[in-house]
Design a protein around this motif. Structure first.
Motif, mmCIF file in Angstrom:
data_model
loop_
_atom_site.group_PDB
_atom_site.id
_atom_site.type_symbol
_atom_site.label_atom_id
_atom_site.label_comp_id
_atom_site.label_asym_id
_atom_site.label_seq_id
_atom_site.Cartn_x
_atom_site.Cartn_y
_atom_site.Cartn_z
ATOM 1 N N UNK A 76 -5.569 3.110 -1.818
ATOM 2 C CA UNK A 76 -6.523 2.872 -0.738
ATOM 3 C C UNK A 76 -5.861 3.039 0.626
ATOM 4 N N UNK A 77 -4.632 2.556 0.743
ATOM 5 C CA UNK A 77 -3.934 2.676 2.024
ATOM 6 C C UNK A 77 -3.699 4.141 2.361
ATOM 7 N N UNK A 78 -3.326 4.922 1.368
ATOM 8 C CA UNK A 78 -3.054 6.343 1.608
ATOM 9 C C UNK A 78 -4.332 7.122 1.916
ATOM 10 N N UNK A 79 -5.405 6.750 1.241
ATOM 11 C CA UNK A 79 -6.649 7.516 1.386
ATOM 12 C C UNK A 79 -7.238 7.385 2.790
ATOM 13 N N UNK A 108 -0.094 -1.819 10.082
ATOM 14 C CA UNK A 108 1.298 -1.510 9.766
ATOM 15 C C UNK A 108 1.382 -0.108 9.178
ATOM 16 N N UNK A 109 2.372 0.647 9.627
ATOM 17 C CA UNK A 109 2.570 2.006 9.130
ATOM 18 C C UNK A 109 3.116 1.964 7.706
ATOM 19 N N UNK A 136 -8.139 6.797 9.919
ATOM 20 C CA UNK A 136 -6.709 6.476 9.921
ATOM 21 C C UNK A 136 -6.192 6.563 8.492
ATOM 22 N N UNK A 137 -4.949 6.996 8.359
ATOM 23 C CA UNK A 137 -4.335 7.143 7.056
ATOM 24 C C UNK A 137 -2.986 6.433 7.050
ATOM 25 N N UNK A 138 -2.567 5.997 5.856
ATOM 26 C CA UNK A 138 -1.261 5.362 5.681
ATOM 27 C C UNK A 138 -1.069 4.178 6.632
#
Length: 501
Positions: free
Chosen positions: A176-179, A122-123, A190-192
């Protein structure tokens, strides 16, 4: 003819020149101060003496009967928050990821296909609350046949699923999701993106199903097998944060990674995706947001139905405040020029600082209450901030642009008596009050809120309601404790700058 001046005469001339300049400057400054009280003044004589009238108000907080709908193309919220001031918030997401085409097929027969993994991505679009907190997210299979793409779901509505249909789980922090991290399949970073590995049994079923006689043959057959995915935050293990995601984004999809046997007998790795299609025929979505005020600071005030020294504003789906200011009628019929009239709203700090920093101040919007008890624009002022835009076919409303620079809905900040940084709002009602003074308007009660969209009742002879064209606040983003009309230090009040003609 030449004129000669003595040194003494020149000194006198210089002194008189300077004196005239100083007097002119002082007069100019005085004139400037009398004509810039708060901006957007109704023109009046600069030579009139300006007085100030402070009108007390009463404030009653209440829980709104919210009918908010989160459309498919906007961000959805997922997570759990425990806020001492407003209680708990739980947010769950429901959506359908579908094959890109029917009948769906693979490059080789199912006997030559071998599953690697099935991963939901998911974005990611941001967070509200404690961004260092972890959220445990559980995924479930939806088999509810009533989950339909043509329906627009309110935030009070959920979709049925069984805990027995558990598909997978992950625990993540916003940081963590952003990193970001590397994919096992390609080695790319992959990021975000939120990524949840789902049950291998579901992945195998998607990979091995017949494309001609099985559930991959058409849309109705596929939804009879997998009518969507439910994501639910575990309130027992999650921290205090809401995360925001965009379903209508290329990074939001169901990723099926697999190996297939080529004609030379070797194995190659590839993947296919199932996507979210935001129309009324393909993919359905819903976003259930539940507020529970039990045990919170705000609960006694919200349930009392009586004026209070404190008032509570929480973004939709949340709370609002009824504001009554009968003292405004003291200007009715008076020969006044209203230079500026405003409802002044000031935050009351609660602390501790860690909580205040996590739960930020929202933008506010001021309505009046119409004869039918529903939200209405502020008479006369609305002509300056409420500009018709177009018809919004997704929401079935007439959309208007709202100029928040005029309304005063954005917070200004100052330090209170204890040195805490708090917000202040100055809501502009100048033209409404001027027309009350002129006898062209009748006083109404006000309603103060921190809405998702500013929604208004349908005007007379109109079928459709009216709404702001863009959201005033992100959904469930922000809350505020402010002084009510009787607060000893930071009361809410109406301030009127006026001159007598």
């Amino acid at each position: 003819m030449m004129h000669c001046f003595s040194k003494e005469m020149l000194n006198r001339f210089s002194f008189l020149s300077i004196l005239i300049i100083v007097v002119f400057a002082i007069n100019s400054c005085t004139k400037l101060d009398s004509t810039t009280l708060g901006g957007d003044l109704i023109p009046g004589s600069d030579r009139l003496a300006t007085d100030t009238l402070m009108v007390p108000v009463t404030t009653t907080s209440f829980i709104e009967n919210d009918t908010t709908i989160i459309d498919k193309t906007v961000q959805h919220v997922l997570g759990y928050v425990n806020d001492p001031m407003f209680g708990t918030t739980t947010a769950a997401m429901y959506f359908q990821m579908l094959p890109t085409i029917y009948p769906f097929s693979y490059p080789v027969g199912k006997d030559s296909l071998f599953l690697d993994s099935l991963v939901l991505s998911l974005s990611y679009n941001g967070a509200y609350g404690d961004t260092t907190a972890s959220t445990t997210i559980n995924a479930y299979r939806i088999t509810d046949p009533n989950f339909k793409p043509a329906r627009r779901y309110r935030v009070s509505e959920s979709v049925q699923f069984s805990p027995a249909d558990f598909l997978g789980s992950t625990t993540v922090k916003p940081t963590q999701i952003r990193r970001g991290y590397k994919l096992a399949f390609k080695g790319d970073s992959v990021f975000n993106q939120l990524r949840i590995r789902l049950d291998d049994a579901l992945g195998t079923a998607l990979l091995k199903e017949s494309t001609t006689t099985g559930f991959l043959r058409n849309d109705s057959a596929f939804k009879a097998y997998l009518n969507g995915i439910a994501l639910v935050a575990d309130s027992t293990t999650s921290g205090s944060v809401l995360n925001y995601f965009l379903l209508n984004h290329p990074n939001s999809r169901l990723n099926l990674y697999y190996r297939y046997r080529k004609t030379d007998g070797t194995l190659d790795t590839t993947g296919t995706v199932f996507t979210f299609v935001p129309d009324t025929i393909r993919s359905a979505s819903a976003n259930k947001i539940h507020r529970n005020y039990n045990g919170s600071t705000a609960q006694p005030v919200l349930l009392s139905s009586s004026p209070n020294s404190l008032a509570y504003l929480q973004t939709a789906p949340g709370t609002a405040v009824t504001v009554k200011a009968p003292g405004i009628n003291t200007v009715a019929g008076k020969n006044y020029i209203i230079h500026r009239a405003e409802l002044v709203v000031r935050q009351v700090y609660a602390g501790p600082l860690s909580i205040e920093n996590a739960f930020v101040q929202p933008n506010l919007h001021l309505y009046t209450v119409g004869a039918d008890g529903k939200n209405a624009p502020i008479p006369f002022d609305s002509a300056s901030y409420y500009i018709p835009s177009s018809f919004d076919f997704n929401r079935n409303v007439f959309a208007h642009n709202i100029l928040e620079t005029y309304t005063g809905g954005e917070p200004n900040f100052f330090n209170d008596a204890s040195g805490n940084r708090v917000g202040e709002y100055r809501m502009n009602i100048t033209r409404f009050i001027q027309n009350i003074a002129n006898g062209k308007a009748t006083l109404r009660d006000f309603r103060l809120a921190a809405p998702y969209f500013a929604q208004f009742r349908a005007p007379e002879n109109f079928t459709f309601n009216v709404s702001s064209s863009v959201s005033i606040n992100p959904i469930s983003y922000g809350r505020l404790q402010v002084g009510g009309g009787s607060h000893p230090q930071y009361p809410m009040f109406v301030r009127i700058y006026y001159s007598k003609q």
